[in-house]
Design a protein around this motif. Structure first.
Motif, PDB file in Angstrom:
ATOM      1  N   SER A   1      45.886  36.100  43.608  1.00 23.10           N
ATOM      2  CA  SER A   1      46.472  35.491  44.799  1.00 23.10           C
ATOM      3  C   SER A   1      47.680  34.630  44.448  1.00 23.10           C
ATOM      4  CB  SER A   1      45.445  34.616  45.514  1.00 23.10           C
ATOM      5  OG  SER A   1      44.329  35.355  45.936  1.00 23.10           O
ATOM      6  N   THR A   2      48.667  34.671  45.303  1.00 25.24           N
ATOM      7  CA  THR A   2      49.805  33.763  45.203  1.00 25.24           C
ATOM      8  C   THR A   2      49.757  32.719  46.313  1.00 25.24           C
ATOM      9  OG1 THR A   2      51.155  35.294  46.509  1.00 25.24           O
ATOM     10  CG2 THR A   2      51.277  35.490  44.108  1.00 25.24           C
ATOM     11  N   THR A   3      48.873  32.942  47.284  1.00 34.00           N
ATOM     12  CA  THR A   3      48.631  31.983  48.359  1.00 34.00           C
ATOM     13  C   THR A   3      47.127  31.830  48.531  1.00 34.00           C
ATOM     14  OG1 THR A   3      48.653  33.711  50.073  1.00 34.00           O
ATOM     15  CG2 THR A   3      50.753  32.619  49.560  1.00 34.00           C
ATOM     16  N   ASP A   4      46.709  30.805  49.260  1.00 33.79           N
ATOM     17  CA  ASP A   4      45.285  30.583  49.512  1.00 33.79           C
ATOM     18  C   ASP A   4      44.811  31.587  50.560  1.00 33.79           C
ATOM     19  OD1 ASP A   4      45.285  28.425  47.756  1.00 33.79           O
ATOM     20  OD2 ASP A   4      45.777  26.992  49.326  1.00 33.79           O
ATOM     21  N   ASP A   5      44.178  32.690  50.086  1.00 36.45           N
ATOM     22  CA  ASP A   5      43.821  33.773  50.997  1.00 36.45           C
ATOM     23  C   ASP A   5      42.346  34.153  50.944  1.00 36.45           C
ATOM     24  OD1 ASP A   5      43.773  34.912  48.495  1.00 36.45           O
ATOM     25  OD2 ASP A   5      45.278  36.448  48.908  1.00 36.45           O
ATOM     26  N   TRP A   6      41.502  33.332  50.279  1.00 36.31           N
ATOM     27  CA  TRP A   6      40.067  33.620  50.172  1.00 36.31           C
ATOM     28  C   TRP A   6      39.289  32.512  50.867  1.00 36.31           C
ATOM     29  CZ3 TRP A   6      36.901  37.412  48.050  1.00 36.31           C
ATOM     30  CH2 TRP A   6      35.565  37.077  47.815  1.00 36.31           C
ATOM     31  N   ASN A   7      38.471  32.873  51.841  1.00 36.88           N
ATOM     32  CA  ASN A   7      37.654  31.890  52.542  1.00 36.88           C
ATOM     33  C   ASN A   7      36.536  31.401  51.635  1.00 36.88           C
ATOM     34  OD1 ASN A   7      39.079  32.040  55.002  1.00 36.88           O
ATOM     35  ND2 ASN A   7      37.974  33.898  55.569  1.00 36.88           N
ATOM     36  N   TYR A   8      36.486  30.093  51.428  1.00 44.02           N
ATOM     37  CA  TYR A   8      35.494  29.493  50.544  1.00 44.02           C
ATOM     38  C   TYR A   8      34.962  28.241  51.223  1.00 44.02           C
ATOM     39  CZ  TYR A   8      33.392  27.964  46.103  1.00 44.02           C
ATOM     40  OH  TYR A   8      32.516  27.594  45.112  1.00 44.02           O
ATOM     41  N   GLY A   9      33.810  28.393  51.882  1.00 44.73           N
ATOM     42  CA  GLY A   9      33.281  27.285  52.661  1.00 44.73           C
ATOM     43  C   GLY A   9      34.214  26.964  53.804  1.00 44.73           C
ATOM     44  N   PHE A  10      34.674  25.709  53.839  1.00 45.97           N
ATOM     45  CA  PHE A  10      35.574  25.286  54.908  1.00 45.97           C
ATOM     46  C   PHE A  10      37.027  25.247  54.462  1.00 45.97           C
ATOM     47  CE2 PHE A  10      31.433  23.337  55.874  1.00 45.97           C
ATOM     48  CZ  PHE A  10      31.224  23.875  57.145  1.00 45.97           C
ATOM     49  N   MET A  11      37.311  25.933  53.352  1.00 43.06           N
ATOM     50  CA  MET A  11      38.681  25.938  52.840  1.00 43.06           C
ATOM     51  C   MET A  11      39.082  27.349  52.444  1.00 43.06           C
ATOM     52  SD  MET A  11      38.121  24.337  48.999  1.00 43.06           S
ATOM     53  CE  MET A  11      36.854  23.152  49.488  1.00 43.06           C
ATOM     54  N   GLN A  12      40.339  27.490  52.065  1.00 44.73           N
ATOM     55  CA  GLN A  12      40.837  28.732  51.507  1.00 44.73           C
ATOM     56  C   GLN A  12      41.372  28.460  50.107  1.00 44.73           C
ATOM     57  OE1 GLN A  12      43.573  30.247  54.634  1.00 44.73           O
ATOM     58  NE2 GLN A  12      42.088  31.901  54.847  1.00 44.73           N
ATOM     59  N   ILE A  13      41.152  29.414  49.208  1.00 46.88           N
ATOM     60  CA  ILE A  13      41.533  29.241  47.812  1.00 46.88           C
ATOM     61  C   ILE A  13      42.188  30.511  47.286  1.00 46.88           C
ATOM     62  CG2 ILE A  13      39.710  27.561  47.343  1.00 46.88           C
ATOM     63  CD1 ILE A  13      38.081  29.850  46.085  1.00 46.88           C
ATOM     64  N   LYS A  14      42.808  30.386  46.120  1.00 52.72           N
ATOM     65  CA  LYS A  14      43.363  31.545  45.433  1.00 52.72           C
ATOM     66  C   LYS A  14      42.273  32.176  44.563  1.00 52.72           C
ATOM     67  CE  LYS A  14      48.043  29.610  45.101  1.00 52.72           C
ATOM     68  NZ  LYS A  14      47.741  28.313  45.770  1.00 52.72           N
ATOM     69  N   VAL A  15      42.308  33.483  44.397  1.00 54.37           N
ATOM     70  CA  VAL A  15      41.315  34.165  43.576  1.00 54.37           C
ATOM     71  C   VAL A  15      41.964  35.185  42.652  1.00 54.37           C
ATOM     72  CG1 VAL A  15      39.422  33.897  45.224  1.00 54.37           C
ATOM     73  CG2 VAL A  15      40.886  35.923  45.361  1.00 54.37           C
ATOM     74  N   ILE A  16      41.222  35.514  41.602  1.00 56.55           N
ATOM     75  CA  ILE A  16      41.558  36.623  40.715  1.00 56.55           C
ATOM     76  C   ILE A  16      40.463  37.672  40.892  1.00 56.55           C
ATOM     77  CG2 ILE A  16      41.924  37.362  38.334  1.00 56.55           C
ATOM     78  CD1 ILE A  16      42.700  34.471  37.685  1.00 56.55           C
ATOM     79  N   LYS A  17      40.864  38.890  41.190  1.00 50.17           N
ATOM     80  CA  LYS A  17      39.929  39.987  41.428  1.00 50.17           C
ATOM     81  C   LYS A  17      39.834  40.863  40.187  1.00 50.17           C
ATOM     82  CE  LYS A  17      39.248  43.898  44.637  1.00 50.17           C
ATOM     83  NZ  LYS A  17      39.866  44.614  45.799  1.00 50.17           N
ATOM     84  N   VAL A  18      38.618  41.026  39.670  1.00 53.15           N
ATOM     85  CA  VAL A  18      38.390  41.833  38.473  1.00 53.15           C
ATOM     86  C   VAL A  18      37.492  43.013  38.834  1.00 53.15           C
ATOM     87  CG1 VAL A  18      37.477  41.876  36.127  1.00 53.15           C
ATOM     88  CG2 VAL A  18      38.591  39.802  36.992  1.00 53.15           C
ATOM     89  N   GLU A  19      37.917  44.216  38.485  1.00 49.50           N
ATOM     90  CA  GLU A  19      37.143  45.417  38.787  1.00 49.50           C
ATOM     91  C   GLU A  19      36.688  46.096  37.501  1.00 49.50           C
ATOM     92  OE1 GLU A  19      38.783  48.042  41.713  1.00 49.50           O
ATOM     93  OE2 GLU A  19      39.943  46.438  42.663  1.00 49.50           O
ATOM     94  N   GLN A  20      35.490  46.664  37.551  1.00 43.57           N
ATOM     95  CA  GLN A  20      34.948  47.408  36.418  1.00 43.57           C
ATOM     96  C   GLN A  20      34.295  48.679  36.931  1.00 43.57           C
ATOM     97  OE1 GLN A  20      32.136  45.344  33.846  1.00 43.57           O
ATOM     98  NE2 GLN A  20      31.177  47.289  33.262  1.00 43.57           N
ATOM     99  N   THR A  21      34.782  49.827  36.478  1.00 43.35           N
ATOM    100  CA  THR A  21      34.127  51.087  36.801  1.00 43.35           C
ATOM    101  C   THR A  21      32.848  51.191  35.988  1.00 43.35           C
ATOM    102  OG1 THR A  21      35.435  52.229  35.124  1.00 43.35           O
ATOM    103  CG2 THR A  21      36.281  52.253  37.387  1.00 43.35           C
ATOM    104  N   THR A  22      31.929  52.054  36.439  1.00 42.60           N
ATOM    105  CA  THR A  22      30.627  52.141  35.788  1.00 42.60           C
ATOM    106  C   THR A  22      30.081  53.557  35.840  1.00 42.60           C
ATOM    107  OG1 THR A  22      28.328  51.372  35.904  1.00 42.60           O
ATOM    108  CG2 THR A  22      29.551  51.430  37.963  1.00 42.60           C
ATOM    109  N   THR A  23      29.212  53.861  34.893  1.00 39.91           N
ATOM    110  CA  THR A  23      28.522  55.149  34.881  1.00 39.91           C
ATOM    111  C   THR A  23      27.134  55.034  35.492  1.00 39.91           C
ATOM    112  OG1 THR A  23      27.703  54.693  32.636  1.00 39.91           O
ATOM    113  CG2 THR A  23      29.767  55.927  32.836  1.00 39.91           C
ATOM    114  N   PHE A  24      26.800  53.851  36.046  1.00 40.77           N
ATOM    115  CA  PHE A  24      25.492  53.665  36.669  1.00 40.77           C
ATOM    116  C   PHE A  24      25.365  54.644  37.836  1.00 40.77           C
ATOM    117  CE2 PHE A  24      22.109  51.760  39.057  1.00 40.77           C
ATOM    118  CZ  PHE A  24      21.325  51.104  38.117  1.00 40.77           C
ATOM    119  N   PRO A  25      24.265  55.418  37.918  1.00 38.48           N
ATOM    120  CA  PRO A  25      24.119  56.443  38.958  1.00 38.48           C
ATOM    121  C   PRO A  25      24.293  55.873  40.366  1.00 38.48           C
ATOM    122  CG  PRO A  25      22.401  56.678  37.315  1.00 38.48           C
ATOM    123  CD  PRO A  25      23.109  55.382  37.006  1.00 38.48           C
TER     124      PRO A  25
END
Length: 225
Positions: A164-188
């Motif tokens: 995020s470059t702006t506060d775009d994640w709802n967190y309780g009564f506020m908005q914050i910046k986040v880093i999104k991490v993705e992991q692919t998986t072989t889990f069925p």
């Protein structure tokens, strides 16, 4: 319902040795080492992490695990997870899937996981050899990856796909910046895991996406940060 059972099993095993059965980890220092200060409030023994409701495709389900730091040494935390799956008949099939070694004498799910938290980011030890693998580094950017290879030759990659470059994640009564991490998986049945982090609050959300596009998600909040 079958997808729900798969989802919930992954939620509990994502940071344990059951997750993807990772073994004999091999990776670069950038993927296996984490610097930064460990003298931060989130590493307080007794700190609890609350799950702010679970949803499956936007529909809420009743599931309230206890997640608490029971030991912290140089930022390496033992985190105890406990939940009574028998309290909801809809979760009976999932409860039957979980090994007895991860339950107490009353049949309640109880297990420990290990995660290192510093001012730089997070790493976990989700493999049978308990080797460290980076989950996120706060200063990294979109496209940065943390790669490891298992003994069998399977490559597992965690990638930052949003910062995020702006506060775009709802967190309780506020908005914050986040880093999104993705992991692919072989889990069925599972396409990928998604974790959300904030440099101040730590892990703030998680999502599991199935091969059919179905999702389970929850926000996460630490009492002390």
């Amino acid at each position: 319902m079958k997808k729900l059972i798969i989802f919930l099993s992954v939620v509990f095993f994502i940071t344990t040795s059951c997750s993807d059965l990772i073994d004999d980890i091999k990776g670069s220092d950038s993927s296996t080492k984490l610097s930064g200060s460990t003298n931060i409030p989130i590493n307080t023994v007794g700190n609890k992490f609350s799950t702010l409701g679970f949803t499956v495709n936007g529909t809420g389900i009743s599931l309230n695990p206890t997640i608490e730091i029971t030991n912290s040494t140089d930022g390496v935390n033992t985190v105890h997870v406990s939940v009574n799956l028998a309290s909801d008949p809809r979760l009976a099939a999932l409860n039957n899937l979980i090994p007895a070694s991860m339950k107490d004498s009353q049949g309640k799910v109880n297990f420990d996981l290990k995660v290192k938290i510093t001012s730089e980011g997070w790493l976990d030890y989700s493999n049978v050899d308990k080797e460290p693998v980076v989950l996120v580094k706060y200063d990294d950017n979109v496209g940065d990856k943390y790669d490891v290879t298992t003994k069998s030759g399977t490559k597992i990659t965690r990638e930052i796909t949003k910062k995020s470059t702006t506060d775009d994640w709802n967190y309780g009564f506020m908005q914050i910046k986040v880093i999104k991490v993705e992991q692919t998986t072989t889990f069925p049945g599972i396409r990928k895991y998604v974790l959300y982090f904030n440099h101040k609050f730590g892990i703030v959300g998680m999502e599991v996406i199935a091969e059919d596009g179905s999702t389970i998600s929850s926000q996460i909040s630490a009492d002390i940060y």
